[in-house]
Write a protein that holds these residues in place. Structure first.
Motif, PDB file in Angstrom:
ATOM      1  N   THR B  12      58.490 -13.215  34.076  1.00  0.00           N
ATOM      2  CA  THR B  12      59.317 -13.340  32.860  1.00  0.00           C
ATOM      3  C   THR B  12      60.759 -13.600  33.271  1.00  0.00           C
ATOM      4  OG1 THR B  12      59.869 -11.005  32.934  1.00  0.00           O
ATOM      5  CG2 THR B  12      57.891 -11.616  31.669  1.00  0.00           C
ATOM      6  N   LYS B  14      63.257 -11.844  32.480  1.00  0.00           N
ATOM      7  CA  LYS B  14      63.885 -10.580  32.877  1.00  0.00           C
ATOM      8  C   LYS B  14      63.624 -10.318  34.363  1.00  0.00           C
ATOM      9  CE  LYS B  14      64.458  -5.711  31.904  1.00  0.00           C
ATOM     10  NZ  LYS B  14      64.791  -5.697  33.345  1.00  0.00           N
ATOM     11  N   LYS B  64      67.098 -15.404  26.519  1.00  0.00           N
ATOM     12  CA  LYS B  64      65.716 -15.069  26.096  1.00  0.00           C
ATOM     13  C   LYS B  64      64.999 -14.335  27.249  1.00  0.00           C
ATOM     14  CE  LYS B  64      63.842 -18.988  25.061  1.00  0.00           C
ATOM     15  NZ  LYS B  64      62.829 -19.856  24.458  1.00  0.00           N
ATOM     16  N   GLU B  66      62.784 -12.180  27.398  1.00  0.00           N
ATOM     17  CA  GLU B  66      61.339 -11.908  27.335  1.00  0.00           C
ATOM     18  C   GLU B  66      60.530 -13.186  27.556  1.00  0.00           C
ATOM     19  OE1 GLU B  66      63.476 -12.210  24.975  1.00  0.00           O
ATOM     20  OE2 GLU B  66      62.507 -13.907  23.970  1.00  0.00           O
ATOM     21  N   SER B  67      61.200 -14.354  27.569  1.00  0.00           N
ATOM     22  CA  SER B  67      60.393 -15.592  27.697  1.00  0.00           C
ATOM     23  C   SER B  67      59.882 -15.713  29.133  1.00  0.00           C
ATOM     24  CB  SER B  67      61.240 -16.802  27.337  1.00  0.00           C
ATOM     25  OG  SER B  67      62.349 -16.846  28.213  1.00  0.00           O
ATOM     26  N   LYS B  68      58.858 -16.567  29.286  1.00  0.00           N
ATOM     27  CA  LYS B  68      58.255 -16.763  30.619  1.00  0.00           C
ATOM     28  C   LYS B  68      58.956 -17.939  31.301  1.00  0.00           C
ATOM     29  CE  LYS B  68      54.642 -13.903  30.966  1.00  0.00           C
ATOM     30  NZ  LYS B  68      53.747 -13.835  29.866  1.00  0.00           N
TER      31      LYS B  68
END
Lengths: 80, 80
Positions: B12, B14, B64, B66-68
């Motif tokens: 992710t 993060k 973003k 949380e995006s992959k």
């Protein structure tokens, strides 16, 4: 913007072992291929790095955590 | 031997931001090139990944988290 280095020239073995495992193959790919990919020479493909080199780097690094990944590079070239 | 995945398919944003910065360019190189390098097509070289893509990935990921990373890949292809 990050100003620290974003490539692993001076990454130590200990840092490699402490990495998020998902980053291990890309970092090992960098160590093995960063000079080769340009000459389209005998670069090592992702699958070979993931299945052969990453386990070897982990094993070598557990024995010598303070050594630099770059030092392992000479060793890889003999193994290749 | 590590049994967890050592490639960042499902990493992710993060996780990318939390990486040791030294692993960022190799991981970004994987995201951008893992399919291209085989066809020797228009792969993006290390320098371009380090200087152009890594700062963009960091910026996009901060918006973003949380995006992959894989989702960003489509976005890169448009940028390339």
């Amino acid at each position: 913007e990050t100003t620290d280095k974003t490539t692993p020239q001076d990454m130590t073995c200990k840092e490699f072992i402490d990495l998020n495992p998902k980053a291990m193959t890309p970092v090992a790919f960098w160590v093995v291929n960063k000079d080769n990919v340009y000459q389209q020479g005998d670069y090592v493909d992702w699958n070979e790095v993931e299945t052969i080199f990453v386990p070897q780097v982990i094993k070598a690094c557990k024995q010598k955590p303070e050594s630099k990944l770059e030092e392992l590079k000479q060793w890889f070239n003999e193994v290749k």
